[in-house]
Motif scaffolding. Structure first.
Motif, PDB file in Angstrom:
ATOM      1  N   LEU A 184      -1.129  -1.919 -11.941  1.00 64.43           N
ATOM      2  CA  LEU A 184      -1.285  -3.000 -11.310  1.00 64.43           C
ATOM      3  C   LEU A 184      -0.465  -4.133 -12.133  1.00 64.43           C
ATOM      4  O   LEU A 184       0.057  -5.255 -11.496  1.00 64.43           O
ATOM      5  CB  LEU A 184      -2.661  -3.394 -11.211  1.00 64.43           C
ATOM      6  CG  LEU A 184      -2.980  -4.828 -10.483  1.00 64.43           C
ATOM      7  CD1 LEU A 184      -2.490  -4.819  -9.086  1.00 64.43           C
ATOM      8  CD2 LEU A 184      -4.799  -4.877 -10.400  1.00 64.43           C
TER       9      LEU A 184
ATOM     10  N   TYR B 129       2.604  -6.883 -10.612  1.00 63.51           N
ATOM     11  CA  TYR B 129       2.534  -8.275 -10.707  1.00 63.51           C
ATOM     12  C   TYR B 129       3.758  -8.682 -11.225  1.00 63.51           C
ATOM     13  O   TYR B 129       4.151  -9.665 -10.883  1.00 63.51           O
ATOM     14  CB  TYR B 129       1.168  -8.829 -11.405  1.00 63.51           C
ATOM     15  CG  TYR B 129      -0.205  -8.635 -10.864  1.00 63.51           C
ATOM     16  CD1 TYR B 129      -0.359  -8.523  -9.335  1.00 63.51           C
ATOM     17  CD2 TYR B 129      -1.293  -8.662 -11.767  1.00 63.51           C
ATOM     18  CE1 TYR B 129      -1.408  -8.803  -8.856  1.00 63.51           C
ATOM     19  CE2 TYR B 129      -2.339  -8.342 -11.002  1.00 63.51           C
ATOM     20  CZ  TYR B 129      -2.626  -8.772  -9.715  1.00 63.51           C
ATOM     21  OH  TYR B 129      -3.987  -8.330  -9.089  1.00 63.51           O
TER      22      TYR B 129
ATOM     23  N   GLN C 281       3.850  -6.323  -3.454  1.00 62.88           N
ATOM     24  CA  GLN C 281       2.805  -7.000  -3.139  1.00 62.88           C
ATOM     25  C   GLN C 281       1.747  -6.136  -2.287  1.00 62.88           C
ATOM     26  O   GLN C 281       0.602  -6.101  -2.699  1.00 62.88           O
ATOM     27  CB  GLN C 281       3.038  -8.157  -2.075  1.00 62.88           C
ATOM     28  CG  GLN C 281       1.722  -9.106  -1.867  1.00 62.88           C
ATOM     29  CD  GLN C 281       2.039 -10.228  -1.044  1.00 62.88           C
ATOM     30  OE1 GLN C 281       3.353 -10.735  -0.861  1.00 62.88           O
ATOM     31  NE2 GLN C 281       1.162 -10.622  -0.296  1.00 62.88           N
ATOM     32  N   GLY C 282       2.423  -5.206  -1.446  1.00 65.08           N
ATOM     33  CA  GLY C 282       1.457  -4.294  -0.849  1.00 65.08           C
ATOM     34  C   GLY C 282       0.910  -3.199  -1.762  1.00 65.08           C
ATOM     35  O   GLY C 282      -0.169  -2.771  -1.805  1.00 65.08           O
TER      36      GLY C 282
ATOM     37  N   ALA D  58       0.606  -3.937  -5.182  1.00 63.81           N
ATOM     38  CA  ALA D  58      -0.397  -4.333  -5.938  1.00 63.81           C
ATOM     39  C   ALA D  58      -1.890  -4.546  -5.146  1.00 63.81           C
ATOM     40  O   ALA D  58      -2.905  -4.386  -5.840  1.00 63.81           O
ATOM     41  CB  ALA D  58      -0.190  -5.891  -6.216  1.00 63.81           C
ATOM     42  N   GLN D  59      -1.783  -4.971  -3.910  1.00 68.25           N
ATOM     43  CA  GLN D  59      -2.987  -4.867  -3.290  1.00 68.25           C
ATOM     44  C   GLN D  59      -3.755  -3.625  -3.100  1.00 68.25           C
ATOM     45  O   GLN D  59      -5.007  -3.453  -3.345  1.00 68.25           O
ATOM     46  CB  GLN D  59      -2.707  -5.501  -1.830  1.00 68.25           C
ATOM     47  CG  GLN D  59      -3.923  -5.659  -1.010  1.00 68.25           C
ATOM     48  CD  GLN D  59      -4.885  -7.077  -1.413  1.00 68.25           C
ATOM     49  OE1 GLN D  59      -4.361  -8.197  -1.477  1.00 68.25           O
ATOM     50  NE2 GLN D  59      -5.857  -6.697  -2.042  1.00 68.25           N
ATOM     51  N   PHE D  60      -2.916  -2.638  -2.966  1.00 72.17           N
ATOM     52  CA  PHE D  60      -3.586  -1.161  -2.802  1.00 72.17           C
ATOM     53  C   PHE D  60      -4.215  -0.851  -4.237  1.00 72.17           C
ATOM     54  O   PHE D  60      -5.289  -0.229  -4.139  1.00 72.17           O
ATOM     55  CB  PHE D  60      -2.351  -0.074  -2.407  1.00 72.17           C
ATOM     56  CG  PHE D  60      -3.085   1.312  -2.758  1.00 72.17           C
ATOM     57  CD1 PHE D  60      -3.845   1.748  -1.643  1.00 72.17           C
ATOM     58  CD2 PHE D  60      -2.807   1.669  -3.976  1.00 72.17           C
ATOM     59  CE1 PHE D  60      -4.741   2.989  -1.876  1.00 72.17           C
ATOM     60  CE2 PHE D  60      -3.509   3.169  -4.065  1.00 72.17           C
ATOM     61  CZ  PHE D  60      -4.230   3.796  -3.073  1.00 72.17           C
TER      62      PHE D  60
ATOM     63  N   ALA E 114      -5.242  -2.625  -6.608  1.00 73.97           N
ATOM     64  CA  ALA E 114      -6.308  -3.788  -6.908  1.00 73.97           C
ATOM     65  C   ALA E 114      -7.731  -3.375  -5.900  1.00 73.97           C
ATOM     66  O   ALA E 114      -8.987  -3.142  -6.578  1.00 73.97           O
ATOM     67  CB  ALA E 114      -6.057  -5.070  -6.571  1.00 73.97           C
ATOM     68  N   ASP E 115      -7.641  -2.801  -4.938  1.00 74.11           N
ATOM     69  CA  ASP E 115      -8.530  -2.246  -3.957  1.00 74.11           C
ATOM     70  C   ASP E 115      -9.051  -1.171  -4.527  1.00 74.11           C
ATOM     71  O   ASP E 115     -10.468  -0.764  -4.523  1.00 74.11           O
ATOM     72  CB  ASP E 115      -7.933  -2.037  -2.524  1.00 74.11           C
ATOM     73  CG  ASP E 115      -7.684  -3.200  -1.894  1.00 74.11           C
ATOM     74  OD1 ASP E 115      -8.464  -4.350  -2.022  1.00 74.11           O
ATOM     75  OD2 ASP E 115      -7.011  -3.281  -0.585  1.00 74.11           O
TER      76      ASP E 115
ATOM     77  N   THR F 294      -5.684  -9.393 -13.727  1.00 71.97           N
ATOM     78  CA  THR F 294      -4.984 -10.326 -13.282  1.00 71.97           C
ATOM     79  C   THR F 294      -3.683 -10.771 -14.109  1.00 71.97           C
ATOM     80  O   THR F 294      -3.005 -11.849 -13.744  1.00 71.97           O
ATOM     81  CB  THR F 294      -5.769 -11.847 -12.912  1.00 71.97           C
ATOM     82  OG1 THR F 294      -6.416 -11.994 -14.239  1.00 71.97           O
ATOM     83  CG2 THR F 294      -6.969 -11.583 -12.069  1.00 71.97           C
TER      84      THR F 294
END
Ligand code: FE2
Ligand code: FE2
Length: 167
Positions: free
Chosen positions: A39, A43, A76-77, A79-81, A83-84, A95
């Motif tokens: 992650l 970022y 971005q996709g 990173a979101q995956f 983090a989820d 972060t």
């Protein structure tokens, strides 16, 4: 060639499914830590592509800017995956991005971006092994898709660098 009859031990192992080598189990915390490193890398990639597209100068600015910006959407996709998934596993998604190497010339930017994509692929290969050992098939499939995206990024950067003359 004569067919060797399996020993009783071998037969028992096969029945129990123990003749397949099993990878060492990975605990949840180790997996969370690995995903958090990934992650931070995603970022870092987002910040890198935003900063490099802002600093780009020269006759290839427009093309390279379009290339970098198209990659931001993928990262971005990813990173979101991640983090989820970390949150779902009970971890705290980081972060903190990794440090973006400074680059001033377009070629340096392409080389740094290529190095980052190669690192991401290697990191995901390690995470794939951990996902297997953890027994999470869904995670494996999602990570494989992310590796496919990073491979496409890497190959596109290599294609640009292969025909690069200006320094
Ligand atoms: Fe990514
Ligand atoms: Fe990428």
């Amino acid at each position: 060639m004569p067919v060797r009859t399996p020993t009783q031990g071998e037969a028992n192992a096969r029945i129990a499914g123990r003749d397949k080598p099993t990878p060492p189990a990975v605990d949840r915390q180790t997996l969370i830590e690995g995903l958090n490193r990934d992650l931070a890398g995603e970022y870092q990639a987002i910040v890198m592509y935003i900063q490099y597209s802002a600093k780009l100068t020269g006759p290839y600015r427009r093309e390279l800017r379009a290339l970098f910006q198209s990659e931001i959407t993928d990262e971005q996709g990813h990173a979101q995956f991640l983090a989820d998934k970390i949150a779902t596993l009970g971890g705290e998604p980081t972060t903190e991005p990794g440090v973006v190497p400074r680059a001033d010339q377009p070629r340096e930017m392409l080389e740094q971006a290529l190095a980052a994509e190669k690192r991401a692929i290697a990191d995901y290969e390690e995470r794939l092994r951990q996902a297997d050992a953890f027994g999470d098939v869904g995670l494996r499939v999602s990570l494989e898709n992310q590796v496919a995206d990073e491979t496409r990024h890497k190959e596109e950067l290599e294609r640009v660098l292969a025909g690069w003359n200006p320094r």
